[in-house]
Design a protein around this motif. Structure first.
Motif, short mmCIF file in Angstrom:
data_model
loop_
_atom_site.label_atom_id
_atom_site.label_comp_id
_atom_site.label_asym_id
_atom_site.label_seq_id
_atom_site.Cartn_x
_atom_site.Cartn_y
_atom_site.Cartn_z
N ASN A 4 0.84 -1.19 0.00
CA ASN A 4 0.00 0.00 0.00
C ASN A 4 0.88 1.24 0.00
OD1 ASN A 4 -2.25 -1.72 0.29
ND2 ASN A 4 -1.99 -1.74 2.51
N ILE A 5 0.66 2.11 -0.97
CA ILE A 5 1.46 3.33 -1.10
C ILE A 5 0.53 4.54 -0.92
CG2 ILE A 5 2.87 4.75 -2.63
CD1 ILE A 5 4.39 2.33 -1.85
N SER A 6 0.95 5.45 -0.07
CA SER A 6 0.21 6.71 0.11
C SER A 6 1.15 7.86 -0.24
CB SER A 6 -0.29 6.86 1.55
OG SER A 6 -0.97 8.09 1.72
N ILE A 7 0.82 8.57 -1.32
CA ILE A 7 1.66 9.68 -1.77
C ILE A 7 1.25 10.94 -1.00
CG2 ILE A 7 2.37 11.08 -3.74
CD1 ILE A 7 1.57 8.70 -5.54
N PRO A 8 2.18 11.60 -0.33
CA PRO A 8 1.83 12.83 0.40
C PRO A 8 1.67 14.02 -0.54
CG PRO A 8 4.16 12.42 0.59
CD PRO A 8 3.61 11.25 -0.17
N SER A 9 1.00 15.04 -0.11
CA SER A 9 0.85 16.24 -0.93
C SER A 9 2.08 17.13 -0.86
CB SER A 9 -0.38 17.04 -0.50
OG SER A 9 -0.27 17.42 0.86
N MET A 10 2.85 16.99 0.25
CA MET A 10 4.07 17.78 0.43
C MET A 10 5.17 16.88 0.97
SD MET A 10 3.55 21.13 -0.21
CE MET A 10 4.81 21.95 0.76
N VAL A 11 6.40 17.14 0.53
CA VAL A 11 7.57 16.47 1.10
C VAL A 11 8.60 17.53 1.44
CG1 VAL A 11 7.25 14.25 -0.07
CG2 VAL A 11 8.59 16.05 -1.19
N THR A 12 9.47 17.21 2.38
CA THR A 12 10.53 18.15 2.78
C THR A 12 11.88 17.48 2.62
OG1 THR A 12 9.07 19.20 4.38
CG2 THR A 12 11.42 19.58 4.64
N TYR A 13 12.80 18.22 2.00
CA TYR A 13 14.15 17.69 1.81
C TYR A 13 15.16 18.78 2.16
CZ TYR A 13 18.18 15.46 -0.39
OH TYR A 13 19.42 14.90 -0.62
N GLU A 14 16.02 18.46 3.11
CA GLU A 14 17.04 19.41 3.58
C GLU A 14 16.40 20.73 3.97
OE1 GLU A 14 19.98 19.57 0.49
OE2 GLU A 14 20.95 17.70 1.17
N GLY A 15 15.23 20.61 4.63
CA GLY A 15 14.55 21.78 5.16
C GLY A 15 13.73 22.56 4.16
N ILE A 16 13.73 22.09 2.89
CA ILE A 16 12.98 22.80 1.84
C ILE A 16 11.70 22.02 1.52
CG2 ILE A 16 13.04 23.66 -0.54
CD1 ILE A 16 16.09 23.81 -0.27
#
Length: 504
Positions: A54-66
């Motif tokens: 089961n995969i749930s794609i988020p609406s937002m992701v954060t990478y290195e604080g961005i």
């Protein structure tokens, strides 16, 4: 077409946008800093296990604080992930790329959010576990092969903003029983529902100005031209229809009979191809044109009558109709005929035999046998080709797996096209006139045993030297009078060996 487009998609994916894939919480993304911080869901890198479960794609992701907004599922992102069982797509996603979920055979359900405006080519192709789909009102186009091969799909809801349904969009969805076309649709490819063999109901919503299902006909008709572009097993063709489109009933295996009304002038290429359950066809008296392969692969069809109105017949119209025993062109047709009750279609002006069946007897006035004339005629066991035939076309007898021998009446071999006897797995013997054996010692004839006949057209008797296993010899009364290894001891006369007349 699908293969070439797939290669193009793979090339574009390889070019990319110069951004390395980044793994965040089990999902790979392409992160685009230059576009205000957007993330595209990407395919797993080579050598990494594919997505599963089961995969749930988020609406937002954060990478290195961005922070990055997830806006798109890239082409082939989940392609071939057979272990994927469910997917949640957030409202931030606006595009699902080409082949994004193709061959996700374990995927049973998916909800496409109203934010999605674009669904790519073959996006859900061969998702065989998918049982239902709702296309939101935000989507304007269902592209080529989007749901092709989704054999488990039983329920489809098409949004009221869809204007286009592309080539093969739902082709091969054998579990689909009904479809409703909204009044927003302005363009439908004729193959959109090809091979949907389970379809029993096709309805165009009232108010559509481009298409209709007049007279509750269970079909899609292009209103401006009165062309029937898509039908099903329960279709009744209205008397106002003027043409049957290309592949309109292709692969409709549940269709058993069809009556083509007098209003119809043309039957498109492949219109009834692969309708294996079709046993009865009535062609209206105003049909003038029958396209390439119009009835090809209709294995249940046993007889066909061509009306005298027909002026054009395409290539392999009845190719693969292995059950055909009778082909008749109506008397009075000035373009085609079935002279001498030959059970074939002959082009009158040229003497070319363009379509035959298992019971065809080729008249001595025929000058040529056309391309694919007997292709896949599996019931054909033996054929005599008269000395009037000067040429035989490509694939003329291809796939005639029951054909065991051919009797050539001309001492000079006719010219031939390629693959003349391809897949004729039981063809063993070519009978030729006396003294013509050497002339036939060329391709394709010399791939088989060449046996000379006497002046009466009866094959010479086999002898112990060329008969590996002694076969019984019968007289013309059906009495066994000996075996082939002792045939020289029998009185001179006509006998029967292996079902064929021979002269001793």
């Amino acid at each position: 077409m699908k293969k070439s487009l797939l290669l193009l998609v793979m090339l574009l994916c390889s070019i990319g946008q110069g951004v390395a894939q980044t793994l965040i919480d089990g999902i790979y993304y392409d992160l685009l800093y230059s576009e205000g911080g957007t993330a595209l869901v990407a395919h797993v890198p080579s050598g990494v296990p594919k997505y599963s479960g089961n995969i749930s794609i988020p609406s937002m992701v954060t990478y290195e604080g961005i922070p990055f907004s997830v806006t798109s599922i890239k082409a082939m992102a989940f392609s071939g992930c057979s272990g994927l069982t469910s997917i949640e797509i957030p409202n931030s996603v606006t595009a699902i790329g080409d082949l994004a979920f193709s061959d996700c055979t374990g995927l049973t359900s998916i909800e496409i959010p109203n934010s999605v405006t674009y669904i790519g080519f073959a996006a859900f192709d061969c998702c065989t576990g998918l049982t239902s789909i709702e296309i939101p009102n935000s989507v304007a186009s269902i592209r080529e092969g989007t749901f092709g091969g989704c054999t488990g799909l039983t329920s489809v809801s098409i949004g009221n903003s869809v204007t286009n349904i592309g080539d093969g969009a739902f082709s091969g969805c054998t579990g689909l029983t009904s479809i409703k076309i909204p009044n927003s649709v302005t363009s439908i490819d004729g193959s959109a529902f090809g091979r949907c063999s389970g379809l029993t109901s096709i309805v165009v919503e009232v108010g559509n100005t481009y298409y209709d299902s007049r007279n509750t006909c269970n079909a899609i008709i292009e209103t401006s031209t009165s062309t029937l572009i898509s039908g099903c097993m329960n279709t009744v063709i209205p008397n106002s229809v003027t043409s049957i489109g290309k592949s309109a009933f292709s692969g409709c295996t549940g269709l058993t009979s069809i009556e083509i009304p007098n209003s119809v002038a043309s039957i498109g290429g492949g219109a009834f191809s692969g309708c294996t359950g079709l046993t009865s066809v009535s062609i209206g008296n105003y049909v003038t044109s029958i396209g390439d392969g119009a009835f090809s692969g209709c294995t249940g069809l046993t007889s066909i009558k061509i009306p005298n109105s027909v002026t054009s017949i395409g290539y392999r119209v009845f190719g693969g109709c292995s059950g055909l025993t009778s082909i008749v062109v109506e008397a009075g047709n000035t373009y085609y005929d079935s002279r001498s009750t030959c059970n074939a279609i002959i082009e009158t002006s040229t003497g070319a035999l363009i379509a035959g069946c298992m019971n065809t007897v080729i008249p001595n006035s025929v000058t040529s046998i056309g391309d694919g004339a007997f292709s896949s005629c599996k019931g054909l066991t033996s054929i005599t080709i008269p000395n009037s035939v000067a040429s035989i076309g490509y694939f003329a007898f291809k796939g005639c797996s029951g054909l065991t021998d051919i009797k050539m009446m001309s001492a000079t071999p006719p010219t031939t096209g390629g693959n003349l006897f391809a897949d004729c797995t039981n063809l063993t013997t070519i009978y030729v006139p006396k003294g013509a054996k050497e002339a036939y010692n060329v391709e394709p004839w010399n791939s088989y045993e060449i046996v000379e006949m006497d002046d009466t057209g009866i094959a010479a008797a086999p002898t112990a030297d060329n008969q590996t296993v002694a076969a019984p010899v019968y007289d013309l009364n059906g009495r066994c009078v000996g075996t082939t290894n002792a045939i020289s001891t029998l009185p001179k006369g006509v006998y029967i060996v292996n079902g064929k007349k021979i002269l001793r």
